[in-house]
Design an enzyme around this catalytic site. Sequence first.
Site, mmCIF file in Angstrom:
data_model
loop_
_atom_site.group_PDB
_atom_site.id
_atom_site.type_symbol
_atom_site.label_atom_id
_atom_site.label_comp_id
_atom_site.label_asym_id
_atom_site.label_seq_id
_atom_site.Cartn_x
_atom_site.Cartn_y
_atom_site.Cartn_z
ATOM 1 N N HIS A 1 -8.119 1.223 -4.177
ATOM 2 C CA HIS A 1 -9.280 0.881 -2.897
ATOM 3 C C HIS A 1 -9.910 2.209 -2.581
ATOM 4 O O HIS A 1 -9.366 3.170 -2.123
ATOM 5 C CB HIS A 1 -8.409 0.229 -1.980
ATOM 6 N N GLY B 1 -9.114 3.631 6.895
ATOM 7 C CA GLY B 1 -8.790 5.216 7.322
ATOM 8 C C GLY B 1 -7.460 5.522 7.637
ATOM 9 O O GLY B 1 -6.956 6.625 7.275
ATOM 10 N N PHE B 2 -6.541 4.457 8.221
ATOM 11 C CA PHE B 2 -5.524 4.839 8.349
ATOM 12 C C PHE B 2 -4.318 3.613 8.263
ATOM 13 O O PHE B 2 -4.910 2.353 8.584
ATOM 14 C CB PHE B 2 -5.226 5.323 9.874
ATOM 15 N N GLY B 3 -3.155 3.889 8.096
ATOM 16 C CA GLY B 3 -2.097 2.699 7.976
ATOM 17 C C GLY B 3 -1.553 2.459 9.384
ATOM 18 O O GLY B 3 -2.082 3.148 10.163
ATOM 19 N N GLY B 4 -1.007 1.452 9.550
ATOM 20 C CA GLY B 4 -0.155 1.386 10.815
ATOM 21 C C GLY B 4 -1.085 0.745 12.114
ATOM 22 O O GLY B 4 -0.873 1.104 13.284
ATOM 23 N N MET C 1 -11.258 -6.071 5.161
ATOM 24 C CA MET C 1 -10.490 -5.429 5.959
ATOM 25 C C MET C 1 -10.214 -5.876 7.385
ATOM 26 O O MET C 1 -11.222 -6.215 8.009
ATOM 27 C CB MET C 1 -11.403 -4.053 6.058
ATOM 28 N N GLY D 1 -2.823 -4.216 8.881
ATOM 29 C CA GLY D 1 -2.066 -4.787 10.175
ATOM 30 C C GLY D 1 -1.352 -5.873 9.776
ATOM 31 O O GLY D 1 -1.107 -6.924 10.457
ATOM 32 N N MET E 1 -9.136 8.082 0.014
ATOM 33 C CA MET E 1 -10.092 8.533 1.123
ATOM 34 C C MET E 1 -10.637 9.719 0.825
ATOM 35 O O MET E 1 -9.910 10.617 0.450
ATOM 36 C CB MET E 1 -9.172 8.319 2.447
ATOM 37 N N GLY F 1 1.099 -2.182 4.127
ATOM 38 C CA GLY F 1 1.697 -0.900 4.126
ATOM 39 C C GLY F 1 2.841 -0.647 5.063
ATOM 40 O O GLY F 1 4.014 -0.526 4.571
ATOM 41 N N SER F 2 2.690 -0.287 6.158
ATOM 42 C CA SER F 2 3.755 0.016 7.106
ATOM 43 C C SER F 2 4.655 -1.137 7.304
ATOM 44 O O SER F 2 5.927 -0.812 7.495
ATOM 45 C CB SER F 2 3.254 0.380 8.620
ATOM 46 N N HIS G 1 -1.254 -1.072 -4.240
ATOM 47 C CA HIS G 1 -2.507 -1.029 -3.982
ATOM 48 C C HIS G 1 -2.522 0.688 -3.324
ATOM 49 O O HIS G 1 -1.754 1.125 -2.855
ATOM 50 C CB HIS G 1 -2.576 -1.848 -2.502
ATOM 51 N N SER H 1 0.797 -1.014 0.084
ATOM 52 C CA SER H 1 -0.152 0.092 -0.011
ATOM 53 C C SER H 1 0.770 1.243 -0.061
ATOM 54 O O SER H 1 1.581 1.417 0.983
ATOM 55 C CB SER H 1 -0.711 -0.013 1.147
ATOM 56 N N ASP I 1 -6.448 -6.731 4.142
ATOM 57 C CA ASP I 1 -5.713 -5.336 4.090
ATOM 58 C C ASP I 1 -6.031 -5.082 5.523
ATOM 59 O O ASP I 1 -7.010 -4.723 6.051
ATOM 60 C CB ASP I 1 -6.635 -4.427 3.262
ATOM 61 N N MET J 1 -12.107 4.296 -0.719
ATOM 62 C CA MET J 1 -12.718 4.396 0.642
ATOM 63 C C MET J 1 -13.443 5.772 0.560
ATOM 64 O O MET J 1 -13.224 6.678 1.280
ATOM 65 C CB MET J 1 -11.835 4.502 2.036
ATOM 66 N N ASP K 1 -4.948 3.593 -1.500
ATOM 67 C CA ASP K 1 -5.733 3.759 -0.770
ATOM 68 C C ASP K 1 -6.281 5.325 -1.071
ATOM 69 O O ASP K 1 -5.781 6.286 -0.807
ATOM 70 C CB ASP K 1 -5.357 3.683 0.519
HETATM 71 C C1 DX5 Z 1 -6.371 1.208 5.610
HETATM 72 C C2 DX5 Z 1 -6.154 1.254 4.147
HETATM 73 C C3 DX5 Z 1 -4.740 -0.078 4.030
HETATM 74 C C4 DX5 Z 1 -3.716 0.522 4.758
HETATM 75 C C5 DX5 Z 1 -2.601 -0.775 5.238
HETATM 76 O O1 DX5 Z 1 -7.548 2.271 5.446
HETATM 77 O O2 DX5 Z 1 -6.842 0.564 3.525
HETATM 78 O O3 DX5 Z 1 -4.601 -0.323 2.840
HETATM 79 O O4 DX5 Z 1 -2.769 1.330 3.995
HETATM 80 O O5 DX5 Z 1 -2.022 -0.196 6.011
HETATM 81 P P1 DX5 Z 1 -1.101 -1.285 7.077
HETATM 82 O O6 DX5 Z 1 -0.567 -2.157 6.595
HETATM 83 O O7 DX5 Z 1 0.019 -0.394 7.758
HETATM 84 O O8 DX5 Z 1 -2.209 -1.644 8.086
HETATM 85 ZN ZN ZN Z 2 -6.453 -0.395 1.451
#
Ligand code: DX5
Ligand code: ZN
Length: 216
Positions: free
Chosen positions: A66, A142-145, A137, A177, A37, A197-198, A33, A8, A175, A68, A35
Amino acid sequence: MGTMVAPSLLAANFLNLERDIEMLNRSEADWIHLDIMDGVFVPNISFGFPVIDLLKKATQKPLDVHLMIVQPEKFINEIAATGATYMNVHYEACIHLHRVVQEIRKKGMKPVVTLNPHTPVSVLEDILPDLDMVLLMSVNPGFGGQQFIEHSVRKTAMLKEMILRQQTSTLIEVDGGINLETGKRLVDAGADVLVAGSFVFSSEHPEETIHQLKML
Ligand code: DX5
Ligand code: ZN
């Protein structure tokens, strides 16, 4: 070998995007990927068309978009114009999901339906044969990490069971964590594609991390 990986871009360094994209190009990542938003469907705003368009020019990797956002059907033409391969819309954002899925396919993209953590896989019973992929999901979007939601493993297994029972070739993507530990349990439960992602971008050797995810 069998596991597909879609890093991501949300966790990339936007001041050094070119460097990160070159890393992805060299890597074994299957797709990228993206994201998107809107600050309404999710409590965050990310990036939009200018970034997707530039990215498409900088990579040969298929784009997995993706969305959102509320009313994703408004942007089917625009997403198709970016050259995206997969268009992911949230189940929770589409009143006429079947129509949206048909229109995505009509525009030459592969339709994917995404489920929030609270939405059971059973809502897909009647639409599964029309989908190329389902995105589960494993965090609230909404957020990574964020921290992985444990129930996602069982949910992946339930979706796999539905796919086998209906004899469709739908892929399962998960997708949120994801690391080597959560990723392994998801693959064992039936996941085909891991979004990370992270875990990828904060690792010291992102290419090697992508390789390790692919080996799960
Ligand atoms: C969350 C996103 C994910 C996110 C994943 O809203 O859809 O794609 O970037 O990030 P990690 O892998 O850090 O949870
Ligand atoms: Zn995503």
